[in-house]
Write an enzyme that holds these catalytic residues in place. Structure first.
Site, mmCIF file in Angstrom:
data_model
loop_
_atom_site.group_PDB
_atom_site.id
_atom_site.type_symbol
_atom_site.label_atom_id
_atom_site.label_comp_id
_atom_site.label_asym_id
_atom_site.label_seq_id
_atom_site.Cartn_x
_atom_site.Cartn_y
_atom_site.Cartn_z
ATOM 1 N N LYS A 1 -123.442 -51.447 39.035
ATOM 2 C CA LYS A 1 -123.669 -50.001 38.792
ATOM 3 C C LYS A 1 -124.375 -49.853 37.452
ATOM 4 C CE LYS A 1 -120.371 -49.570 35.357
ATOM 5 N NZ LYS A 1 -120.650 -49.356 33.939
ATOM 6 N N PRO B 28 -124.602 -60.260 35.751
ATOM 7 C CA PRO B 28 -124.177 -60.674 34.405
ATOM 8 C C PRO B 28 -122.900 -59.945 33.990
ATOM 9 C CG PRO B 28 -126.499 -59.994 34.408
ATOM 10 C CD PRO B 28 -125.943 -59.658 35.760
ATOM 11 N N PHE B 29 -122.001 -60.652 33.310
ATOM 12 C CA PHE B 29 -120.768 -59.988 32.870
ATOM 13 C C PHE B 29 -120.853 -59.708 31.370
ATOM 14 C CE2 PHE B 29 -119.410 -64.374 32.083
ATOM 15 C CZ PHE B 29 -119.941 -65.034 33.178
ATOM 16 N N GLY B 30 -119.980 -58.815 30.897
ATOM 17 C CA GLY B 30 -120.093 -58.354 29.511
ATOM 18 C C GLY B 30 -121.396 -57.595 29.339
ATOM 19 N N GLY C 269 -121.916 -54.301 31.031
ATOM 20 C CA GLY C 269 -121.811 -52.871 31.338
ATOM 21 C C GLY C 269 -122.269 -52.553 32.744
ATOM 22 N N LEU C 270 -122.340 -53.601 33.592
ATOM 23 C CA LEU C 270 -122.828 -53.412 34.956
ATOM 24 C C LEU C 270 -121.700 -53.369 35.987
ATOM 25 C CD1 LEU C 270 -125.861 -55.862 34.672
ATOM 26 C CD2 LEU C 270 -125.932 -53.353 34.667
ATOM 27 N N GLY C 271 -120.473 -53.482 35.495
ATOM 28 C CA GLY C 271 -119.311 -53.311 36.373
ATOM 29 C C GLY C 271 -119.123 -54.392 37.426
ATOM 30 N N GLY D 282 -117.325 -57.174 37.633
ATOM 31 C CA GLY D 282 -115.944 -57.547 37.940
ATOM 32 C C GLY D 282 -115.242 -56.444 38.720
ATOM 33 N N SER E 272 -116.636 -54.261 40.646
ATOM 34 C CA SER E 272 -117.209 -54.225 41.989
ATOM 35 C C SER E 272 -116.577 -55.308 42.865
ATOM 36 C CB SER E 272 -118.729 -54.419 41.907
ATOM 37 O OG SER E 272 -119.311 -54.336 43.178
ATOM 38 N N ASP F 92 -113.523 -48.566 36.179
ATOM 39 C CA ASP F 92 -114.789 -48.561 36.925
ATOM 40 C C ASP F 92 -114.611 -48.853 38.415
ATOM 41 O OD1 ASP F 92 -116.593 -47.921 34.943
ATOM 42 O OD2 ASP F 92 -117.126 -49.998 34.474
HETATM 43 C C1 LIG Z 1 -117.604 -48.407 29.894
HETATM 44 C C2 LIG Z 1 -117.424 -48.172 31.368
HETATM 45 O O1 LIG Z 1 -117.979 -49.251 32.109
HETATM 46 C C3 LIG Z 1 -118.171 -46.904 31.774
HETATM 47 O O2 LIG Z 1 -118.324 -46.795 33.148
HETATM 48 C C4 LIG Z 1 -115.944 -48.043 31.745
HETATM 49 O O3 LIG Z 1 -115.334 -46.969 31.071
HETATM 50 C C5 LIG Z 1 -115.148 -49.313 31.548
HETATM 51 O O4 LIG Z 1 -114.336 -49.480 32.642
HETATM 52 P P1 LIG Z 1 -113.564 -50.863 32.933
HETATM 53 O O5 LIG Z 1 -114.365 -52.007 32.433
HETATM 54 O O6 LIG Z 1 -113.177 -50.818 34.372
HETATM 55 O O7 LIG Z 1 -112.326 -50.674 31.978
HETATM 56 P P2 LIG Z 1 -110.808 -51.153 32.128
HETATM 57 O O8 LIG Z 1 -110.787 -52.547 32.642
HETATM 58 O O9 LIG Z 1 -110.031 -50.100 32.845
HETATM 59 O O10 LIG Z 1 -110.368 -51.124 30.596
HETATM 60 C C6 LIG Z 1 -110.831 -52.048 29.623
HETATM 61 C C7 LIG Z 1 -110.541 -51.472 28.248
HETATM 62 O O11 LIG Z 1 -111.473 -50.424 27.952
HETATM 63 C C8 LIG Z 1 -110.862 -49.329 27.313
HETATM 64 N N1 LIG Z 1 -111.095 -48.098 28.098
HETATM 65 C C9 LIG Z 1 -111.569 -48.159 29.382
HETATM 66 C C10 LIG Z 1 -111.842 -47.012 30.094
HETATM 67 C C11 LIG Z 1 -111.621 -45.759 29.459
HETATM 68 N N2 LIG Z 1 -111.878 -44.613 30.099
HETATM 69 N N3 LIG Z 1 -111.150 -45.724 28.195
HETATM 70 C C12 LIG Z 1 -110.882 -46.859 27.491
HETATM 71 O O12 LIG Z 1 -110.474 -46.793 26.340
HETATM 72 C C13 LIG Z 1 -109.406 -49.689 27.141
HETATM 73 O O13 LIG Z 1 -109.272 -50.222 25.857
HETATM 74 C C14 LIG Z 1 -109.175 -50.793 28.138
HETATM 75 O O14 LIG Z 1 -108.217 -51.689 27.687
HETATM 76 N N1 LIG Z 2 -114.792 -61.247 39.279
HETATM 77 C C1 LIG Z 2 -115.119 -61.114 37.995
HETATM 78 N N2 LIG Z 2 -116.418 -61.006 37.632
HETATM 79 C C2 LIG Z 2 -116.750 -60.844 36.322
HETATM 80 N N3 LIG Z 2 -115.886 -60.807 35.320
HETATM 81 C C3 LIG Z 2 -114.581 -60.905 35.623
HETATM 82 C C4 LIG Z 2 -114.153 -61.056 36.970
HETATM 83 N N4 LIG Z 2 -112.814 -61.122 36.951
HETATM 84 C C5 LIG Z 2 -112.427 -61.026 35.677
HETATM 85 N N5 LIG Z 2 -113.482 -60.906 34.853
HETATM 86 C C6 LIG Z 2 -113.411 -60.744 33.366
HETATM 87 O O1 LIG Z 2 -113.852 -59.419 33.052
HETATM 88 C C7 LIG Z 2 -114.785 -59.456 31.977
HETATM 89 C C8 LIG Z 2 -115.768 -58.270 32.145
HETATM 90 O O2 LIG Z 2 -116.467 -58.408 33.333
HETATM 91 P P1 LIG Z 2 -117.339 -57.220 33.985
HETATM 92 O O3 LIG Z 2 -118.510 -57.840 34.687
HETATM 93 O O4 LIG Z 2 -116.494 -56.307 34.799
HETATM 94 O O5 LIG Z 2 -117.719 -56.457 32.661
HETATM 95 P P2 LIG Z 2 -118.852 -55.581 32.207
HETATM 96 O O6 LIG Z 2 -120.166 -56.122 32.660
HETATM 97 O O7 LIG Z 2 -118.711 -55.342 30.740
HETATM 98 O O8 LIG Z 2 -118.640 -54.251 33.017
HETATM 99 P P3 LIG Z 2 -117.952 -52.854 32.673
HETATM 100 O O9 LIG Z 2 -117.495 -52.830 31.270
HETATM 101 O O10 LIG Z 2 -119.028 -51.873 32.965
HETATM 102 O O11 LIG Z 2 -116.828 -52.783 33.686
HETATM 103 C C9 LIG Z 2 -115.440 -60.823 32.036
HETATM 104 O O12 LIG Z 2 -115.865 -61.244 30.765
HETATM 105 C C10 LIG Z 2 -114.330 -61.697 32.610
HETATM 106 O O13 LIG Z 2 -113.555 -62.256 31.567
#
Ligand SMILES: C[C@](O)(CO)[C@H](O)COP(=O)(O)OP(=O)(O)OC[C@H]1O[C@@H](n2ccc(N)nc2=O)[C@H](O)[C@@H]1O
Ligand SMILES: Nc1ncnc2c1ncn2[C@@H]1O[C@H](COP(=O)(O)OP(=O)(O)OP(=O)(O)O)[C@@H](O)[C@H]1O
Length: 270
Positions: A8, A91-93, A95-97, A99, A101, A133
């Site tokens: 996303k 890619p993780f970390g 912001g593409l969601g 994990g 997804s 997410d």
């Molecule tokens: C940045 C976004 O990707 C925007 O869509 C999301 O808000 C993040 O959603 P996400 O990765 O699914 O987040 P979660 O796994 O629920 O939470 C990870 C950490 O992000 C922070 N968190 C997340 C969502 C939110 N509305 N407020 C927060 O403060 C919290 O510290 C939490 O411990």
């Molecule tokens: N199936 C998975 N795919 C990716 N990461 C995972 C998964 N399961 C657990 N993780 C952990 O979650 C962390 C964040 O992954 P994710 O891809 O969701 O983050 P993101 O790209 O920052 O997305 P967002 O913050 O938008 O949710 C990774 O660094 C990893 O440690």
């Protein structure tokens, strides 16, 4: 059973308030993005639920969101063990969601494979316990999101005329870290009104509140955004908590010259 779990992007991201429990209230538009992880789920006759990961270098751990999704439903319904093969391409970390997804798609696959009969609302409620997410990926159509990102309302938004290029700088941003440095601020305008403006005007109005602090900390992310505008993007923004930045173009551009700044996608049609 095989599923393609897409990424996303966030079109605008206003962090409006920090709650007592530490989570933040926000306003964003989620839009499905055509980068995919591949998930294969197969039933096992016996033994434990197992998983393997191929593709990108993501370490296999017990807290992988695919396992968490399985355990969540296995605690409530009678499920046989399964084997999950995740071919990681998002890619993780970033912001593409990715994990989130994967988790939502595993819930949907289990619902189908074991004929659990869970409704969309039930799946979204289960998904919300796995991450803010996650619920978006249940319906997986453009959504206006509020609350902590889990209150979803469909939005009529069609960007299929445009091309999108994604650049992922070599920076891993943890979502929790990004939230720790953000300053909540009341939103001046409803994002739904802002996205109804022509895309070329979005740059004046549509903000991602994480950018200010993260651009200070990681100037290379700001450089990517500027480079996308120089290359003719109508709009460019970091997605979610970064570090991926997307650019929206009205033509198919070749941006391979930006590859020194990070991994650059082909122009993708949304
Ligand atoms: C940045 C976004 O990707 C925007 O869509 C999301 O808000 C993040 O959603 P996400 O990765 O699914 O987040 P979660 O796994 O629920 O939470 C990870 C950490 O992000 C922070 N968190 C997340 C969502 C939110 N509305 N407020 C927060 O403060 C919290 O510290 C939490 O411990
Ligand atoms: N199936 C998975 N795919 C990716 N990461 C995972 C998964 N399961 C657990 N993780 C952990 O979650 C962390 C964040 O992954 P994710 O891809 O969701 O983050 P993101 O790209 O920052 O997305 P967002 O913050 O938008 O949710 C990774 O660094 C990893 O440690």
């Amino acid at each position: 059973m095989i599923s393609f779990a897409n990424a996303k992007i966030n079109l605008g991201l206003h962090i409006t308030r920090k709650r007592e429990d530490g989570y933040h209230e926000l306003e964003t538009i989620f839009y499905p993005f055509p980068l995919y992880d591949i998930l294969e789920l197969s039933r096992k006759e016996e033994g434990d639920t197992t998983m393997e990961i191929t593709g990108m270098d993501l370490e296999l751990a017990d807290d992988n969101l695919c396992f968490k999704a399985y355990r969540l439903l296995a605690a409530k319904y009678s499920l046989s063990p399964v084997h999950i093969h995740l071919h990681k391409q998002i890619p993780f970390g970033a912001g593409l969601g990715g994990g989130s997804s994967d988790a939502a798609f595993v819930l949907k696959m289990l619902n189908e494979e074991f004929a659990l009969g869970l409704s969309v609302e039930q799946l979204e409620a289960e998904a919300a316990t796995l991450g803010a997410d996650c619920p978006f990926f249940v319906q997986n159509t453009p959504m206006y999101a509020t609350g902590i990102g889990t209150d979803l309302r469909p939005i009529d938004l069609d960007l299929s005329d445009y091309y999108m290029v994604l650049v992922k700088p070599d920076v891993h941003v943890s979502t929790a870290e990004a939230y720790r440095q953000v300053r909540p601020q009341a939103a001046e305008h409803d994002l739904r009104e802002l996205v109804s403006l022509p895309v070329q005007d979005w740059k004046f109005y549509i903000k991602n509140n994480f950018e200010e602090g993260l651009f200070e900390q990681y100037p290379q992310i700001r450089e990517v955004k500027l480079a996308l505008y120089e290359a003719g993007a109508l709009y460019a923004s970091m997605s979610g908590s970064g570090s991926a930045v997307y650019g929206i173009f009205d033509e198919e551009v070749d941006l391979s010259e930006l590859s020194s700044m990070g991994e650059v996608s082909h122009p993708l049609k949304l």
